[in-house]
Scaffold this active site. Structure first.
Site, PDB file in Angstrom:
ATOM      1  CG  ASN A  11      -8.663   8.487  -3.958  1.00  0.00           C
ATOM      2  OD1 ASN A  11      -9.703   8.152  -3.379  1.00  0.00           O
ATOM      3  ND2 ASN A  11      -7.533   7.795  -3.872  1.00  0.00           N
ATOM      4  CD  GLU A 173      -2.305   8.782  -7.540  1.00  0.00           C
ATOM      5  OE1 GLU A 173      -2.488   8.051  -6.539  1.00  0.00           O
ATOM      6  OE2 GLU A 173      -3.133   9.606  -7.944  1.00  0.00           O
ATOM      7  N   GLY A 179       0.006  12.539  -0.023  1.00  0.00           N
ATOM      8  CA  GLY A 179      -0.421  13.044   1.281  1.00  0.00           C
ATOM      9  C   GLY A 179       0.706  13.567   2.161  1.00  0.00           C
ATOM     10  CB  SER A 220       1.600  16.437  -2.220  1.00  0.00           C
ATOM     11  OG  SER A 220       1.637  15.509  -1.161  1.00  0.00           O
TER      12      SER A 220
HETATM   13  C1  PEP Z   1      -3.985  10.019  -4.056  1.00  0.00           C
HETATM   14  O1  PEP Z   1      -3.933   9.353  -3.040  1.00  0.00           O
HETATM   15  O2  PEP Z   1      -4.438   9.548  -5.112  1.00  0.00           O
HETATM   16  C2  PEP Z   1      -3.448  11.392  -4.014  1.00  0.00           C
HETATM   17  C3  PEP Z   1      -3.118  11.967  -5.137  1.00  0.00           C
HETATM   18  O3  PEP Z   1      -3.370  11.940  -2.763  1.00  0.00           O
HETATM   19  P1  PEP Z   1      -2.798  13.378  -2.324  1.00  0.00           P
HETATM   20  O4  PEP Z   1      -3.203  14.382  -3.350  1.00  0.00           O
HETATM   21  O5  PEP Z   1      -3.412  13.636  -0.986  1.00  0.00           O
HETATM   22  O6  PEP Z   1      -1.318  13.236  -2.255  1.00  0.00           O
END
Ligand code: PEP
Length: 257
Positions: A11, A173, A179, A220
């Site tokens: 993403n 998630e 993030g 993350s």
């Molecule tokens: C996301 O927002 O779908 C995601 C997995 O972000 P990150 O890997 O940056 O935590």
């Protein structure tokens, strides 16, 4: 189950303009040229304006990398300024769409009802929704996670009857992990994935669960922590945000999966 291909959903969010998106797509394609990934599916979700060209780049490279949109609107084409119909996505060869990402739930106040309508409109065009569910840090502290996640899935799929050509990807998630560099233990992620799969096993046919459902985890994920999650066989794949914005890092993740 054991032979199901794994899935990686990148993403890119609103991080990259059109030119940089093309560079990144080219870098990823170049980095994967000599690499065969038979049992792995990759979906890359750039912003709307780059979907088509990023798709062309991967098509030219002959790599089996699909594109996905980051959102969709539920109404039929008409006077809805700024919105994008699933019909338009399908027209440009986009067969996946992220729906209900925690950032949209938070910043744009997307409700479960709106998410439900988006799911229905995507499925009607045989676009596979990547439905994001997950808890906040407060909800985890309160111990309501299991109930909340199943509730999000139930609400999102209210009134949905899957036909044989329709599939769904559930992305667990937790928003306090996205993030932030924090992670949940692989064992806890596997427990939630099992919980979600059990919900589907209890409410849908075994054929649907086997052929039309994938449950992935995102939050993350990076090239250093991915291996511990890969060991949990029950997790069908990974959502990758920040770590998908650099070709080298993303390719390392792909190779680990
Ligand atoms: C996301 O927002 O779908 C995601 C997995 O972000 P990150 O890997 O940056 O935590």
């Amino acid at each position: 189950m054991a032979n199901k291909p794994k899935l990686i959903v990148a993403n890119w969010k609103m991080n990259l303009g059109h030119e940089i998106s093309k560079f990144l797509a080219n870098d990823i394609a170049a980095g994967l040229l000599d690499y065969s990934f038979n049992n792995l599916k990759i979906i890359i979700c750039p912003s709307f304006i780059s979907l088509q060209e990023v798709n062309e780049i991967f098509k030219k490279s002959k790599l089996d990398i699909n594109i996905g949109a980051q959102d969709v609107f539920w109404e039929a084409p008409g006077a809805y300024t700024g919105e994008i119909s699933p019909i338009f996505l399908k027209e440009i060869g986009c067969h996946y769409v992220i729906i209900g990402h925690s950032e949209r739930r938070f910043y744009l106040h997307e409700t479960n009802n709106m998410i439900n309508q988006k799911i229905k409109s995507a499925l009607a065009e045989e676009i596979t929704p990547i439905l994001c569910v997950g808890e906040t840090q407060e909800e985890r502290k309160e111990g309501t996670v299991d109930h909340l996640i199943i509730g999000q899935i139930k609400d999102a799929l209210e009134g949905v009857v899957f036909s044989p050509n329709q599939k769904i990807i559930i992305a667990y998630e937790p928003n306090w992990i996205i993030g932030t560099g924090q992670t949940l233990s692989p064992e806890e992620v596997a427990r939630i994935v099992r919980l979600i799969k059990k919900y589907f096993t209890d409410h849908y046919s075994s054929e649907f669960v086997e052929n039309s459902l994938m449950v992935i985890y995102g939050g993350s994920i990076n090239s250093r922590n991915i291996k511990s999650f890969v060991q949990q066989e029950v997790i069908d794949g990974f959502g990758v945000g920040g770590a998908s914005l650099k070709a080298d890092e993303f390719i390392k993740i792909i190779k680990s999966v």
